[in-house]
Design a protein around this motif. Structure first.
Motif, mmCIF file in Angstrom:
data_model
loop_
_atom_site.group_PDB
_atom_site.id
_atom_site.type_symbol
_atom_site.label_atom_id
_atom_site.label_comp_id
_atom_site.label_asym_id
_atom_site.label_seq_id
_atom_site.Cartn_x
_atom_site.Cartn_y
_atom_site.Cartn_z
ATOM 1 N N ASP A 20 -19.738 -131.395 -8.813
ATOM 2 C CA ASP A 20 -20.142 -130.311 -7.918
ATOM 3 C C ASP A 20 -19.650 -130.546 -6.492
ATOM 4 N N ILE A 21 -19.639 -131.812 -6.076
ATOM 5 C CA ILE A 21 -19.188 -132.130 -4.716
ATOM 6 C C ILE A 21 -17.691 -131.863 -4.579
ATOM 7 N N PHE A 22 -16.904 -132.274 -5.579
ATOM 8 C CA PHE A 22 -15.466 -132.025 -5.528
ATOM 9 C C PHE A 22 -15.168 -130.526 -5.539
ATOM 10 N N GLN A 23 -15.917 -129.767 -6.352
ATOM 11 C CA GLN A 23 -15.688 -128.331 -6.420
ATOM 12 C C GLN A 23 -16.061 -127.629 -5.123
ATOM 13 N N ALA A 24 -16.983 -128.214 -4.351
ATOM 14 C CA ALA A 24 -17.399 -127.589 -3.106
ATOM 15 C C ALA A 24 -16.345 -127.722 -2.005
ATOM 16 N N LEU A 25 -15.415 -128.661 -2.159
ATOM 17 C CA LEU A 25 -14.351 -128.823 -1.166
ATOM 18 C C LEU A 25 -13.381 -127.651 -1.247
ATOM 19 N N ASP A 26 -12.810 -127.253 -0.100
ATOM 20 C CA ASP A 26 -12.036 -126.016 -0.024
ATOM 21 C C ASP A 26 -10.617 -126.146 -0.564
ATOM 22 N N SER A 27 -9.995 -127.288 -0.436
ATOM 23 C CA SER A 27 -8.586 -127.394 -0.778
ATOM 24 C C SER A 27 -8.321 -128.659 -1.580
ATOM 25 N N SER A 28 -7.181 -128.619 -2.284
ATOM 26 C CA SER A 28 -6.776 -129.793 -3.057
ATOM 27 C C SER A 28 -6.422 -130.964 -2.138
ATOM 28 N N GLU A 29 -6.006 -130.659 -0.886
ATOM 29 C CA GLU A 29 -5.695 -131.729 0.057
ATOM 30 C C GLU A 29 -6.942 -132.543 0.383
ATOM 31 N N GLU A 30 -8.074 -131.845 0.583
ATOM 32 C CA GLU A 30 -9.321 -132.560 0.866
ATOM 33 C C GLU A 30 -9.748 -133.396 -0.330
ATOM 34 N N ILE A 31 -9.576 -132.859 -1.538
ATOM 35 C CA ILE A 31 -9.945 -133.607 -2.736
ATOM 36 C C ILE A 31 -9.085 -134.860 -2.855
ATOM 37 N N LYS A 210 -27.680 -116.827 5.159
ATOM 38 C CA LYS A 210 -27.072 -116.403 6.414
ATOM 39 C C LYS A 210 -25.976 -117.383 6.854
ATOM 40 N N LEU A 211 -26.272 -118.683 6.787
ATOM 41 C CA LEU A 211 -25.293 -119.690 7.189
ATOM 42 C C LEU A 211 -24.089 -119.698 6.246
ATOM 43 N N SER A 212 -24.324 -119.550 4.949
ATOM 44 C CA SER A 212 -23.242 -119.544 3.973
ATOM 45 C C SER A 212 -22.301 -118.368 4.200
ATOM 46 N N GLN A 213 -22.854 -117.168 4.434
ATOM 47 C CA GLN A 213 -22.032 -115.978 4.645
ATOM 48 C C GLN A 213 -21.228 -116.085 5.936
ATOM 49 N N TRP A 214 -21.851 -116.638 6.971
ATOM 50 C CA TRP A 214 -21.152 -116.754 8.261
ATOM 51 C C TRP A 214 -19.990 -117.742 8.159
ATOM 52 N N LEU A 215 -20.220 -118.900 7.502
ATOM 53 C CA LEU A 215 -19.148 -119.875 7.340
ATOM 54 C C LEU A 215 -17.998 -119.311 6.521
ATOM 55 N N PHE A 216 -18.325 -118.543 5.479
ATOM 56 C CA PHE A 216 -17.280 -117.956 4.632
ATOM 57 C C PHE A 216 -16.474 -116.915 5.405
ATOM 58 N N THR A 217 -17.160 -116.090 6.183
ATOM 59 C CA THR A 217 -16.476 -115.037 6.938
ATOM 60 C C THR A 217 -15.559 -115.638 8.003
ATOM 61 N N LYS A 218 -16.047 -116.666 8.687
ATOM 62 C CA LYS A 218 -15.272 -117.281 9.772
ATOM 63 C C LYS A 218 -14.263 -118.310 9.263
ATOM 64 N N GLY A 219 -14.370 -118.710 7.998
ATOM 65 C CA GLY A 219 -13.464 -119.724 7.476
ATOM 66 C C GLY A 219 -13.685 -121.093 8.096
ATOM 67 N N LYS A 220 -14.938 -121.450 8.328
ATOM 68 C CA LYS A 220 -15.248 -122.714 8.994
ATOM 69 C C LYS A 220 -16.031 -123.644 8.068
ATOM 70 N N HIS A 221 -16.118 -124.924 8.484
ATOM 71 C CA HIS A 221 -16.924 -125.934 7.786
ATOM 72 C C HIS A 221 -18.078 -126.352 8.696
ATOM 73 N N CYS A 222 -19.218 -126.580 8.088
ATOM 74 C CA CYS A 222 -20.397 -127.037 8.832
ATOM 75 C C CYS A 222 -20.655 -128.497 8.471
ATOM 76 N N THR A 223 -20.548 -129.388 9.448
ATOM 77 C CA THR A 223 -20.696 -130.817 9.179
ATOM 78 C C THR A 223 -22.154 -131.252 9.034
ATOM 79 N N ASP A 224 -23.074 -130.490 9.626
ATOM 80 C CA ASP A 224 -24.483 -130.888 9.571
ATOM 81 C C ASP A 224 -25.366 -129.654 9.437
ATOM 82 N N PRO A 225 -25.379 -129.003 8.261
ATOM 83 C CA PRO A 225 -26.214 -127.809 8.078
ATOM 84 C C PRO A 225 -27.706 -128.110 8.194
#
Length: 269
Positions: A20-31, A210-225
């Motif tokens: 689940d943790i690997f799937q949560a990463l956005d790109s193959s580069e991060e994996i 709310k936080l999930s939708q905002w991060l997805f819309t902005k294309g950002k990562h949250c380091t400490d949700p």
């Protein structure tokens, strides 16, 4: 020499719930960066520089690798101690001869003519030696039994220790939440936030969505949700307490839903 799992152990564990943790990463580069970081830590004890979700995932996985490595070192140390235990030396008689030499001396003496009294004394001495050997054998058996019991106790202690470590690690596993699975919280963090929300009549799922939708819309990562949601919860709890009249006993939260869905998240990142 004591074993070190970074240099001496040839393998390390990958757990199924890490998928689940690997799937949560956005790109193959991060994996790829995360996988290479795990190998670097397991083989050489290095902590690579990562960022975003890969950094959080590495910290959690590193704890599991270190736990397994320490358990492996303890097992190697126990086996080394057992290997150092050797057999007991042969018992010597009063003249300094071993049992084998004493038997040879007795055999050569039998061929000579001896007085009757001396012969009876010799037979008595042989019976006494045989009795002493039987006692020594019984002592050796008792020692072996005690050693086996100690080994079983050490094994039970090691199993209990592993169970406690596994229970502590289960609380620290990172899970993904939200509509887009991009809000990373440990089970312990999620349970704490949920308990706090329930105590003041608020909804943790509203914050996460709310936080999930905002991060997805902005294309950002949250380091400490956890820090962000905890801050929202503190502020909303104070506002709710201040705005609600003392004589009002209702649980109407419609005003909070409007506020939560229109709050500007960029101020908290």
């Amino acid at each position: 020499m004591a074993k070190n799992f970074h240099t001496d152990n040839k393998a390390f564990m990958l757990y199924k719930d890490w998928e689940d943790i690997f799937q949560a990463l956005d790109s193959s580069e991060e994996i790829g960066e995360l996988v290479m970081a795990l190998f670097a830590y397991a083989k050489r004890g290095e902590t690579p520089k990562l960022s975003g979700g890969a950094k959080i995932a590495f910290l959690m996985m590193r704890a599991a690798i270190e736990r397994d490595g320490i358990a492996w070192e303890e097992t190697c140390a126990q086996r080394s101690e057992c290997g150092k235990k050797g057999g007991r030396p042969k018992k010597s008689d009063e003249s300094g001869n071993t049992d084998e030499k004493a038997e040879q001396t007795d055999t050569s003496t039998d061929n000579a003519e001896e007085p009757k009294a001396f012969s009876q004394t010799k037979r008595f001495s042989e019976k006494a030696k045989k009795a002493d050997k039987d006692i020594d054998i019984d002592k050796d058996k008792d020692t072996d039994i005690d050693t086996d019991i100690d080994k079983d106790k050490d094994k039970d202690k090691a199993i209990d220790k592993e169970k406690k470590k596994d229970a502590g690690t289960a609380e620290s596993v990172v899970r993904s939440f939200g509509t887009h699975k991009n809000v990373m919280l440990t089970s312990e963090q999620y349970n704490e936030l949920e308990s706090r929300c329930r105590s003041v009549g608020l909804s943790l799922e509203s914050y996460i969505s709310k936080l999930s939708q905002w991060l997805f819309t902005k294309g950002k990562h949250c380091t400490d949700p956890y820090r962000i949601i905890s801050g929202w919860l503190d502020n909303d709890s104070k506002r709710k307490t201040a705005a609600k009249p003392k004589e009002r006993q209702g649980c109407d939260l419609s005003w909070y839903d409007d506020f939560a869905m229109n709050v500007d998240l960029s101020k908290f990142l």
